[in-house]
Write a protein that holds these residues in place. Sequence first.
Motif, short mmCIF file in Angstrom:
data_model
loop_
_atom_site.label_atom_id
_atom_site.label_comp_id
_atom_site.label_asym_id
_atom_site.label_seq_id
_atom_site.Cartn_x
_atom_site.Cartn_y
_atom_site.Cartn_z
N GLN A 156 37.42 44.72 39.25
CA GLN A 156 35.84 44.64 38.96
C GLN A 156 35.28 45.11 39.94
OE1 GLN A 156 34.79 40.70 37.81
NE2 GLN A 156 32.65 41.45 37.03
N SER A 157 34.08 45.80 39.95
CA SER A 157 33.26 46.31 40.89
C SER A 157 32.39 45.32 41.46
CB SER A 157 32.37 47.46 40.39
OG SER A 157 31.46 47.09 39.33
N ALA A 216 40.12 46.28 48.37
CA ALA A 216 40.99 47.50 47.90
C ALA A 216 40.53 48.64 48.58
CB ALA A 216 40.79 47.52 46.39
N ARG A 217 39.28 48.86 48.69
CA ARG A 217 38.64 50.02 49.39
C ARG A 217 39.04 50.09 50.90
NH1 ARG A 217 33.81 48.79 46.37
NH2 ARG A 217 33.17 47.77 48.04
N ILE A 255 42.59 53.76 42.32
CA ILE A 255 41.79 52.47 42.11
C ILE A 255 40.50 53.06 41.20
CG2 ILE A 255 40.15 50.77 43.16
CD1 ILE A 255 41.71 51.07 45.89
N ARG A 256 40.64 52.20 39.96
CA ARG A 256 39.49 52.27 39.04
C ARG A 256 38.50 50.78 38.89
NH1 ARG A 256 43.04 54.68 33.72
NH2 ARG A 256 43.65 56.62 34.86
N ARG A 293 46.67 51.11 30.29
CA ARG A 293 45.78 52.13 30.88
C ARG A 293 45.80 51.79 32.25
NH1 ARG A 293 42.97 52.15 25.86
NH2 ARG A 293 41.66 50.24 26.48
N LEU A 294 46.39 50.59 32.59
CA LEU A 294 46.48 50.42 34.14
C LEU A 294 47.70 49.63 34.35
CD1 LEU A 294 43.25 48.14 34.64
CD2 LEU A 294 43.65 50.43 35.50
N ASP A 295 48.44 50.02 35.64
CA ASP A 295 49.56 49.43 35.92
C ASP A 295 49.69 48.07 36.43
OD1 ASP A 295 51.11 52.02 35.26
OD2 ASP A 295 50.04 52.94 37.16
N VAL A 296 48.53 47.94 37.56
CA VAL A 296 48.35 46.72 37.94
C VAL A 296 46.79 46.40 38.06
CG1 VAL A 296 48.45 47.79 40.31
CG2 VAL A 296 49.10 45.15 40.23
N ILE A 297 46.55 45.15 38.42
CA ILE A 297 45.01 44.68 38.43
C ILE A 297 45.09 43.59 39.83
CG2 ILE A 297 44.38 45.05 36.25
CD1 ILE A 297 44.41 42.11 35.78
#
Length: 257
Positions: free
Chosen positions: A137-138, A146-147, A157-158, A174-178
């Motif tokens: 989440q942004s 993460a950045r 990173i999405r 749609r994602l592998d990991v969060i």
Amino acid sequence: MKLPMMFVTAVTALGLSHTALADAPLNVGISGEPYPPFTYKAASGDWTGFEVELAHAICADMERECKIVPTGWSGIIPSLDAGRIDMIMNSMSITEKRQRVIDFTRPYYFTPGAYVAASDLEINIPEDLDGLVMGVQSATTNATYARRELRDSGVEIRLYDQAEQVNNDLLSGRLDVILADEIAMVQFLERDEADDFEVKATAPRHEAYGEGIGIGLRQEDDALQTSLNEAISAVIEDGTCASLSEQYLTTDVCVYD
């Protein structure tokens, strides 16, 4: 000495104004996007959750009424600055960057970030992130971490506006990991549709995560900050915070002095 009637009227009005402000409800800003188990809507339609109920307990200790005001997460600090809310109580970490624009109370809880992925995905983090797609989440401390620390790991990173969007994209493949708050992820993994997922690792203590979670305030609201600090200490010391934490989170995450 008799004072001019105009002066007496002005002073009286000023006194009443201060009294009205002191008695006015405190507008508590939370994200309009549910973030269970911290903030979410009950079947009745009312907002509840660990932080909502803790906010009411803190206000009760101050003998002030709280009004929960849902606000978009991306605009929650501008809403505070504009006076639409009086405080932010929505899992906002106390960080150096945020302290440049707002103040905080003392921390009232702390939990680390957690990586969640499919149970059958064998992965060591961060070594095995290369080539994977990770959702975060942004405008969160997890996004900052993460950045700063995962940019060179090879992971894509999405960023998402809402936590539930991240969860849904993980479930849909749609994602592998969060990477998200550990307590929120424990609750997420209790869902039937998340049976095939698990926590793979937790993020280490890092400056991106700050000092813990505090109540965000305008920098000029020193008196409110003092009152809130005293009330937070009171609800922690009398066991209210721990009781609510056990009720909603199944563990005690309160920050003790």
